[in-house]
Scaffold this active site. Sequence first.
Site, short mmCIF file in Angstrom:
data_model
loop_
_atom_site.label_atom_id
_atom_site.label_comp_id
_atom_site.label_asym_id
_atom_site.label_seq_id
_atom_site.Cartn_x
_atom_site.Cartn_y
_atom_site.Cartn_z
N LYS A 266 0.83 -1.20 0.00
CA LYS A 266 0.00 0.00 0.00
C LYS A 266 0.87 1.26 0.00
O LYS A 266 1.90 1.31 0.68
CB LYS A 266 -0.90 -0.03 1.24
CG LYS A 266 -1.96 1.06 1.30
CD LYS A 266 -2.85 0.81 2.52
CE LYS A 266 -3.91 1.87 2.70
NZ LYS A 266 -4.75 1.59 3.88
N SER B 248 -9.26 2.51 3.06
CA SER B 248 -8.26 3.17 2.24
C SER B 248 -7.35 2.19 1.46
O SER B 248 -6.53 2.62 0.66
CB SER B 248 -7.37 4.07 3.11
OG SER B 248 -6.71 3.33 4.12
N SER C 134 -10.11 0.22 7.07
CA SER C 134 -9.44 0.44 5.78
C SER C 134 -9.01 -0.83 5.06
O SER C 134 -8.74 -0.78 3.86
CB SER C 134 -8.23 1.35 5.97
OG SER C 134 -8.64 2.67 6.17
#
Length: 473
Positions: A80, A155, A179
């Site tokens: 990520k 996210s 997330s």
Amino acid sequence: MSQQELIRQSACDVVAKLKTGEVSPVDLLDVLEKRIAEVDGKVNALPILCIERAREHAKALMRKPVSERGLLAGLPMPIKDLSDVAGVRNTQGSPIFKDHVSARSDILVERLEDNGAVVYAKSNTPEFGAGANTFNEVFGATLNPFDTSRSAAGSSGGAAVALATGMAWLAHGSDMGGSLRNPASFCGVVGMRPSIGRVAHTPKFKLDRTLGVQGPMARNVEDLALLLDAMSGEHPADPLSLPALSSSFLSAARSGNKPKRVAYSPDLGITPVDPEVAAITRKAAERFTEAGCIVEEAHPDLSEAHECFHVLRAFDFAISKAALLRKHRDLLKPEVIWNIEEGLKLTVEQIQRAEAQRVAMTARAVEFFKTYDLLLAPTTIVAPFPVQNRYVAECAGKKFDNYVQWLGIVYAITLACCPALSLPCGFTNLGLPVGLQIVGPPRGEAQVLAGAKVLEDILGLRGTTPIDPREPR
């Protein structure tokens, strides 16, 4: 084996092929590079590629005996775009850092690479991971592959979409207010928020920041457990990190251990829920009875979650982002500015009250799990929404006070310090995925994984991804 067949294989199966030499890490990078070229232009999941770095790493790994290549044996995976990978851009989805290149890797990345992961990409995220819709000013929006007019949530939206479209077998994510879990739910994959300390990471800003954790994402429960094994273990640079357990999480997932009594709650007593989502998750939860489990409607008292999370999240933003607000206010999105300013206004009394609320909710959750083996609830309170909506402003007739309040059903579990997994459990009438949140007691990842695998087998949805991106209907 064709590219399409290899893309559809589970991570566990691909790792087995790596260990027998049927495929090499370089072969897999070739397959991924081609797949990314075919589909990422339609969904924007992996905006930063580091294929040449990955090839060098893969070739170095191949010079070692197979027995020394780690748990993942050379399996490629994305990180990520909030975590540092040495020599690779780490934008955090922010114009402030759009050209920043990390000098060294986060200890999470170092551990994964030591365990045979080959990092080939960074996955898209909203600015600083703030908000459950993956868009930013650097790379734009990540689109949901089940309907490219819809949000992939966030996210860890880029990670979920990469998995769902066959651009990854495993993916790294992180989770503060859902997330990992939200995008797993929206994209028909599996994501797990582990217990505090389960996955070591490089501390930043504060040693005991415990709202956010790092965790695994995959297409099925066994693959997720394999990645959690590769991520787990203590590290001296992370004082809160936990030692690895004596038995693997993969063995727990495969154990067949069935929960005796599980609780289902459509709303945890704190949030509106879309009726279709509630119906789909309830139906899935009730199928635990097919494994001989008792299913009852219940939940611990989490009534302070909204007030508590608002304060503790704002405090975290103030600690970690106040300097950016002073220097770069014009480059921050409005939601991040609001979060930081909310934190800077806090009093010690508000922080004390929120910390006490978290302690109380965790204690009540621990007591609850003396009666129930697992707690089940919707992962998200709505199905994937139009991507142009920055967040969910209302649900079932209730308007929300701010851009994160719609996430109460996941951040309540964050506050209670429980591990939680999102499992694909069905589809709406429009064919959009819905996730069931499976929660266990603190440090109870093994029983969460075992129960999730039992239900995954009953539901029969394993293998519904990867898919090619689908146009809006």
